[in-house]
Design an enzyme around this catalytic site. Structure first.
Site, PDB file in Angstrom:
ATOM      1  N   SER A  76       0.836  -1.210   0.031  1.00 49.74           N
ATOM      2  CA  SER A  76       0.132   0.097  -0.013  1.00 49.74           C
ATOM      3  C   SER A  76       0.806   1.197   0.186  1.00 49.74           C
ATOM      4  CB  SER A  76      -0.762  -0.003   1.241  1.00 49.74           C
ATOM      5  OG  SER A  76      -1.558   1.165   1.330  1.00 49.74           O
ATOM      6  N   HIS A  82      -1.278  -0.960  -4.289  1.00 53.30           N
ATOM      7  CA  HIS A  82      -2.463  -0.660  -3.739  1.00 53.30           C
ATOM      8  C   HIS A  82      -2.412   0.870  -3.594  1.00 53.30           C
ATOM      9  CE1 HIS A  82      -5.916  -1.432  -1.294  1.00 53.30           C
ATOM     10  NE2 HIS A  82      -5.643  -0.727  -0.608  1.00 53.30           N
ATOM     11  N   ASP A 119      -4.442   4.065  -2.192  1.00 50.05           N
ATOM     12  CA  ASP A 119      -5.570   4.477  -1.440  1.00 50.05           C
ATOM     13  C   ASP A 119      -5.872   5.800  -1.812  1.00 50.05           C
ATOM     14  OD1 ASP A 119      -6.023   2.337   0.162  1.00 50.05           O
ATOM     15  OD2 ASP A 119      -3.746   2.669   1.371  1.00 50.05           O
ATOM     16  N   MET A 124      -8.500   8.872  -0.704  1.00 46.28           N
ATOM     17  CA  MET A 124      -9.539   9.445   0.334  1.00 46.28           C
ATOM     18  C   MET A 124     -10.059  10.685  -0.104  1.00 46.28           C
ATOM     19  SD  MET A 124      -7.294   8.153   3.518  1.00 46.28           S
ATOM     20  CE  MET A 124      -6.360   6.610   3.666  1.00 46.28           C
ATOM     21  N   HIS A 172      -8.121   1.606  -4.395  1.00 44.97           N
ATOM     22  CA  HIS A 172      -9.099   1.476  -3.155  1.00 44.97           C
ATOM     23  C   HIS A 172      -9.649   2.994  -3.010  1.00 44.97           C
ATOM     24  CE1 HIS A 172      -9.596   0.667   1.403  1.00 44.97           C
ATOM     25  NE2 HIS A 172     -10.882   0.695   0.898  1.00 44.97           N
ATOM     26  N   MET A 227     -11.979   5.309  -1.101  1.00 42.08           N
ATOM     27  CA  MET A 227     -12.794   5.567   0.056  1.00 42.08           C
ATOM     28  C   MET A 227     -13.125   7.041   0.188  1.00 42.08           C
ATOM     29  SD  MET A 227      -9.707   4.034   2.658  1.00 42.08           S
ATOM     30  CE  MET A 227      -8.451   3.937   1.215  1.00 42.08           C
ATOM     31  N   MET A 231     -11.893  -4.930   5.200  1.00 42.40           N
ATOM     32  CA  MET A 231     -11.046  -4.001   5.894  1.00 42.40           C
ATOM     33  C   MET A 231     -10.986  -4.487   7.328  1.00 42.40           C
ATOM     34  SD  MET A 231     -10.221  -1.448   3.855  1.00 42.40           S
ATOM     35  CE  MET A 231      -9.383  -0.594   5.342  1.00 42.40           C
ATOM     36  N   ASP A 284      -7.162  -5.812   4.096  1.00 42.99           N
ATOM     37  CA  ASP A 284      -6.264  -4.389   4.287  1.00 42.99           C
ATOM     38  C   ASP A 284      -6.466  -3.923   5.589  1.00 42.99           C
ATOM     39  OD1 ASP A 284      -5.331  -1.898   3.851  1.00 42.99           O
ATOM     40  OD2 ASP A 284      -6.957  -1.356   2.226  1.00 42.99           O
TER      41      ASP A 284
HETATM   42  C1  DX5 Z   1      -6.363   2.541   5.309  1.00 47.72           C
HETATM   43  C2  DX5 Z   1      -5.833   1.900   4.147  1.00 47.72           C
HETATM   44  C3  DX5 Z   1      -4.730   0.941   4.075  1.00 47.72           C
HETATM   45  C4  DX5 Z   1      -3.519   1.280   4.491  1.00 47.72           C
HETATM   46  C5  DX5 Z   1      -3.160  -0.163   5.415  1.00 47.72           C
HETATM   47  O1  DX5 Z   1      -7.534   3.066   5.313  1.00 47.72           O
HETATM   48  O2  DX5 Z   1      -6.905   1.429   3.186  1.00 47.72           O
HETATM   49  O3  DX5 Z   1      -4.485   0.511   2.563  1.00 47.72           O
HETATM   50  O4  DX5 Z   1      -2.641   1.775   3.575  1.00 47.72           O
HETATM   51  O5  DX5 Z   1      -1.956   0.287   6.171  1.00 47.72           O
HETATM   52  P1  DX5 Z   1      -1.423  -0.669   7.191  1.00 47.72           P
HETATM   53  O6  DX5 Z   1      -0.732  -1.783   6.338  1.00 47.72           O
HETATM   54  O7  DX5 Z   1      -0.170   0.502   7.822  1.00 47.72           O
HETATM   55  O8  DX5 Z   1      -2.314  -1.152   8.110  1.00 47.72           O
HETATM   56 ZN    ZN Z   2      -6.617   0.500   1.267  1.00 47.11          ZN
END
Ligand code: DX5
Ligand code: ZN
Length: 219
Positions: free
Chosen positions: A10, A35, A37, A39, A68, A70, A142, A180
Site C-alpha cells: 500500500s 495498492h 489508497d 480518500m 481503493h 474511500m 477491511m 487491508d
Molecule cells: C487504510 C488503507 C490501507 C492502509 C493500510 O484506510 O486502506 O490500505 O494503507 O496500512 P497498514 O498496512 O499500515 O495498516
Molecule cells: Zn487500502
C-alpha cells in the site's frame, strides 16, 4: 489445496517524493499488485494519493494498479481513476445508497475494461455484498477502520474472510478476497489460513531495510 497468495504493497506508507522508486522496488521483490489508497476527507477523515500520482506511475511497472476509493461519491472517482490508469477499482458498499447504484457502478467500471472490487468496513457484515460476488472480481475486507495506515488488525476480519471463502468456493465463483489493514507476518498468516487471496500491507513494508524478507514472510 495450496492457494496462491498475492502481495499488494500500500503506497499510503511509501515515500511520496519517490513513488516511482518505491513502486519499482516492490515490483522487483515480487509483488503482483500495487495498492493505491484514495480518500476524500469525507467518507474518511483524511486525504491520501491522487490521480496525478497514479497517472505518472501507472505504466512504469507490470503490477495490477489496485485503486481503493474511500469516498462518498464512488462514480466520480471511478471515472477519474480509470482515466488515469486504474486496472481494478474497489469502492465501499457503505458509500452506496441502493442496489441500483451498486449495479450501475459495476456496469460502468466493467464497460471501461476495468475490474471491480467491493469493500466492507469492520462493522459491515459480508452478507451485504454476497449478492454481488458473481458479478465482481474482488471483495475487500477491511481489517481496520479505513482512513489511516499503521492501525492494529481487527480479528473479526478472519470470520468474514472464512465466510466469504466458503461462499465463493461452494458457488464456484471467480472472486478474489483481499484484506487491508494491520497486516504483518503474523496477521497475514491468520488471513491466509482463513482463506484470503491478496494481502495489502503498508507500514509493515515501506521504510524497512529488510522489506525483501518482509514481503517473503507475508506469503
Ligand atoms: C487504510 C488503507 C490501507 C492502509 C493500510 O484506510 O486502506 O490500505 O494503507 O496500512 P497498514 O498496512 O499500515 O495498516
Ligand atoms: Zn487500502
Amino acid at each position: 489445496m495450496n492457494r496462491k497468495v498475492y502481495v499488494a504493497p500500500s503506497l499510503l506508507a511509501a515515500n511520496k517524493d519517490h513513488l516511482n522508486d518505491e513502486i519499482k522496488l516492490v515490483e522487483s521483490l515480487g509483488s503482483e499488485y500495487i495498492h493505491w489508497d484514495i480518500m476524500d476527507n469525507i467518507f474518511v477523515p483524511n486525504i491520501a494519493l491522487n490521480s496525478k500520482q497514479l497517472h505518472a506511475n501507472y505504466n512504469i511497472h507490470k503490477m495490477v494498479n489496485d485503486v481503493h476509493i474511500m469516498v462518498i461519491n464512488p462514480m466520480d472517482y471511478a471515472k477519474e481513476f480509470i482515466e488515469n490508469g486504474a486496472d481494478l477499482v474497489t469502492f465501499h458498499i457503505e458509500a452506496t445508497k441502493d442496489e441500483e447504484e451498486v449495479l450501475s457502478l459495476i456496469d460502468f467500471i466493467h464497460s471501461k475494461g476495468v475490474k471491480v472490487g467491493i469493500s466492507i468496513k469492520p462493522k459491515t457484515s459480508p452478507e451485504a455484498v454476497i449478492k454481488y460476488l458473481d458479478k465482481i472480481e474482488l471483495v475487500l475486507v477491511m481489517s481496520v477502520e479505513p482512513g489511516f495506515g499503521g492501525q492494529k488488525f481487527m480479528p473479526n476480519a478472519l470470520e468474514k474472510i472464512s465466510f466469504l471463502r466458503k461462499y465463493i468456493d461452494e458457488n464456484h465463483l471467480n472472486c478474489l478476497i483481499e484484506v487491508d489493514g494491520g497486516i504483518n507476518d503474523v496477521t497475514g498468516q491468520e488471513c491466509i489460513k482463513a482463506g484470503v487471496d491478496i494481502l495489502v500491507a503498508g507500514s509493515y513494508l515501506f521504510g524497512h531495510e529488510d522489506i525483501k524478507e518482509r514481503i517473503a514472510k507475508l506469503r
